[in-house]
Design an enzyme around this catalytic site. Structure first.
Site, mmCIF file in Angstrom:
data_model
loop_
_atom_site.group_PDB
_atom_site.id
_atom_site.type_symbol
_atom_site.label_atom_id
_atom_site.label_comp_id
_atom_site.label_asym_id
_atom_site.label_seq_id
_atom_site.Cartn_x
_atom_site.Cartn_y
_atom_site.Cartn_z
ATOM 1 C CB SER A 107 -41.511 15.106 -25.305
ATOM 2 O OG SER A 107 -42.851 15.293 -26.092
ATOM 3 C CD GLU A 108 -42.686 19.236 -25.205
ATOM 4 O OE1 GLU A 108 -41.664 20.278 -25.737
ATOM 5 O OE2 GLU A 108 -43.286 18.541 -26.071
ATOM 6 C CB THR A 109 -47.108 17.631 -18.973
ATOM 7 O OG1 THR A 109 -46.643 16.174 -19.269
ATOM 8 C CG2 THR A 109 -48.557 17.767 -18.295
#
Length: 283
Positions: A51-53
């Protein structure tokens, strides 16, 4: 990706809002991102399929301890909650020493965010809401159709924008939240978080679910930014106590726990983080 010179960089994958590995919300963190272009960061964030990096960089503001850039698979966010906690956890684990004792200052697109230790967990100060207030009647109708509940089941619905453009929906009970089977087509491009109280004596005070649009609607395991906005909304309106714990991810087989506390004029949103993978990445 651009023709940048590849090099080995420290990398961590962290589970956030859980002290049990693989029961929270995963985050990829590139610890030393100096020299990487926006295009490369976005391409790599898409490749991780999380979902996020996040990408840690030296701060540009002298008051900050580090700077972070936060990417989903398709866009950059000025702020997000679980990436903030996971990035601060990783920065500290990698040897970062904050300028002020007990407080880490993160620089991100939304400005400076304070992160502190709170009962063995890290907690961030909820950023100000840039849009807040009741949703328009047509959007309220869309929410009822998308969540497949009657309009009267929605006790309140409010814009809670603090980077991501969340809409908060309050239902009467946690059971109603857990029973939701949203209509993807009716949701359109709305980012919706739904919250409802557990019965007295439960191990958590509220149940939360968040839904993010895309080619297919995605339910997020645990969402710091939404919980930050929801805390400001619910505590400010007297619907939630000054301190509470919310559960999220239950339907997905996760066990996210978000610890909220109103203290010294701030709303603090906290949770445990645990490093699951530590090594290097070629970028």
């Amino acid at each position: 990706m651009t023709n940048e010179s590849l090099r080995v960089r420290p990398f961590h994958q962290v589970d956030v809002f859980s002290d049990r590995p693989y029961f929270g919300n995963p985050l990829a963190v590139v610890v030393d991102a100096e020299g990487l272009s926006t295009e490369t960061m976005q391409h790599y964030a898409n490749w991780t399929n999380l979902s996020e990096t996040t990408f840690l960089l030296p701060p540009t503001d002298p008051r900050a301890d580090y700077r972070v850039r936060i990417f989903t698979a398709s866009e950059e966010f000025p702020f997000a909650g679980h990436p903030t906690l996971g990035s601060a956890h990783t920065w500290l684990q990698a040897g970062g020493v904050p300028k002020a004792q007990g407080i880490v200052v993160q620089e991100c697109g939304a400005g400076l965010v304070q992160v502190k230790h709170d009962g063995g967990r890290l907690a961030f100060a909820a950023p100000p809401l840039t849009r807040f207030g009741p949703v328009e009647p047509d959007i309220r109708g869309q929410l009822a159709a998308a969540l497949q509940v009657p309009d009267e089941a929605i006790l309140d619905a409010s814009w809670l924008v603090n980077g991501p453009e969340w809409i908060g929906v309050l239902l009467e009970s946690a059971e109603q939240v857990l029973a939701l089977e949203p209509d993807v087509a009716a949701m359109g491009d709305l980012k919706v978080g739904v919250i409802g109280p557990h019965t007295e004596g439960s191990s958590t005070d509220f149940e939360v679910r968040t839904f993010v649009p895309g080619d297919a609607m995605v339910e997020d395991p645990v969402t710091g930014s939404f919980n930050a906005g929801a805390a400001q909304w619910l505590i400010g309106s007297g619907r939630a106590p000054q301190e509470y714990v919310a559960a999220q991810g239950t339907v997905l087989g996760r066990a996210g726990r978000i610890h909220v506390k109103a203290q010294d004029g701030e709303i603090w949103v906290g949770g445990a983080s645990v490093t699951c993978i530590e090594g290097t990445v070629l970028l």
